[in-house]
Design an enzyme around this catalytic site. Sequence first.
Site, PDB file in Angstrom:
ATOM      1  N   THR A 151      -7.880   0.753 -21.512  1.00 46.20           N
ATOM      2  CA  THR A 151      -7.618  -0.197 -20.458  1.00 46.20           C
ATOM      3  C   THR A 151      -8.491  -1.463 -20.615  1.00 46.20           C
ATOM      4  O   THR A 151      -9.272  -1.722 -21.399  1.00 46.20           O
ATOM      5  CB  THR A 151      -7.906   0.456 -19.086  1.00 46.20           C
ATOM      6  OG1 THR A 151      -9.317   0.624 -18.871  1.00 46.20           O
ATOM      7  CG2 THR A 151      -7.142   1.756 -18.844  1.00 46.20           C
ATOM      8  N   LYS A 183      -0.296  16.199 -11.120  1.00 42.23           N
ATOM      9  CA  LYS A 183       0.192  15.975 -12.101  1.00 42.23           C
ATOM     10  C   LYS A 183       1.327  17.016 -12.220  1.00 42.23           C
ATOM     11  O   LYS A 183       2.696  16.673 -12.710  1.00 42.23           O
ATOM     12  CB  LYS A 183      -0.619  15.933 -13.457  1.00 42.23           C
ATOM     13  CG  LYS A 183      -1.607  14.845 -13.409  1.00 42.23           C
ATOM     14  CD  LYS A 183      -0.899  13.545 -13.129  1.00 42.23           C
ATOM     15  CE  LYS A 183      -1.802  12.112 -13.213  1.00 42.23           C
ATOM     16  NZ  LYS A 183      -1.077  11.175 -12.905  1.00 42.23           N
ATOM     17  N   ASP A 185       0.779  -1.210  -0.018  1.00 42.22           N
ATOM     18  CA  ASP A 185       0.139   0.046   0.024  1.00 42.22           C
ATOM     19  C   ASP A 185       0.916   1.082  -0.112  1.00 42.22           C
ATOM     20  O   ASP A 185       1.784   1.424   0.677  1.00 42.22           O
ATOM     21  CB  ASP A 185      -0.923  -0.039   1.167  1.00 42.22           C
ATOM     22  CG  ASP A 185      -1.869   1.263   1.193  1.00 42.22           C
ATOM     23  OD1 ASP A 185      -1.610   2.114   0.450  1.00 42.22           O
ATOM     24  OD2 ASP A 185      -2.889   1.111   2.017  1.00 42.22           O
ATOM     25  N   TYR A 210      -6.433  16.809  -9.170  1.00 40.40           N
ATOM     26  CA  TYR A 210      -5.773  15.992 -10.362  1.00 40.40           C
ATOM     27  C   TYR A 210      -4.600  16.656 -10.740  1.00 40.40           C
ATOM     28  O   TYR A 210      -3.338  16.307 -11.151  1.00 40.40           O
ATOM     29  CB  TYR A 210      -6.788  15.653 -11.352  1.00 40.40           C
ATOM     30  CG  TYR A 210      -6.276  14.712 -12.701  1.00 40.40           C
ATOM     31  CD1 TYR A 210      -6.436  13.420 -12.488  1.00 40.40           C
ATOM     32  CD2 TYR A 210      -5.706  15.309 -13.467  1.00 40.40           C
ATOM     33  CE1 TYR A 210      -5.925  12.702 -13.391  1.00 40.40           C
ATOM     34  CE2 TYR A 210      -5.207  14.619 -14.642  1.00 40.40           C
ATOM     35  CZ  TYR A 210      -5.020  13.080 -14.434  1.00 40.40           C
ATOM     36  OH  TYR A 210      -4.865  12.250 -15.351  1.00 40.40           O
TER      37      TYR A 210
END
Length: 280
Positions: free
Chosen positions: A190, A159, A59, A155
């Site tokens: 995906t 990035k 984790d 987000y």
Amino acid sequence: MSCNVVVTGATRGLGRGIARAFASCGAMVGVTGRDASALADVCTEIEAHGGKPLALECDHRDDGAVAAAFARVRDEMGHLDILVNNAAAVYGQDLIAPGPFWEKPLRLAEMIEVGLRSNYVAAWYAVPLMAAAGKGLIASISFYGAVSYFHGPAYGAAKAGTDKMTADMAADLAPYGVAAVSIWPGFILTDAVRAMPPEMIPDDLRAMLPTWETPEFTGLVIDALYRDPELMPLSGQALIGAELGIRYGIADNDGKQPISYRASMGAPRMPNSAATGEQP
């Protein structure tokens, strides 16, 4: 020549495809993830594609678990050639929900912990396994959201932070022959997207899917980047995966050339002489 690779967050999505791609190049691939069953499935795929797997249950919120994972990398791989920082706390439905950030769940801020901080921690443990050999590559997955609005501030911060952190890591790494780059993939086809029944996909999205990249494409361009004699001059930069594909003559699995979204979504910011720390 095959190499030793660690791909974080490799039990699904982009990371899983990257692991398969490196396996197809004959690599030993260490894969991290929290789900032991999913890790076992990925390891089966790695073997099926010609690679040697190393399952690293981990984790990335737990620094101790990350330390233990890289201790196993040291003991079972001996050295590390490539680290792909892909692990991220992504809550898809919350991200794409309409509305401003304060009307969405606070857990979206976890992308800064797992997706930015986790990249730092993984690199901290990985570099000693590379520097001793005088060569290595840390490739951290970023996106156009670093320079344009995409899914909101958490987000974007993760990035943009990844890109700046990469540039600064490159300055520290240069004397040791280790490169650090951010990789901007395009939109990813995906396994989960491919498995969706066509009737469940909105018409506008269905029309776009033929232009999306497979996740394996990103793995192949990272492998080619590592082998590039001009790797070190690229260190510190954010690089668009589709453009690397053109540089190295790599097409996607179906023969298409993936799209660069530089013109429509933004261009990477160039660091100021990241490899030397000099100011312009």
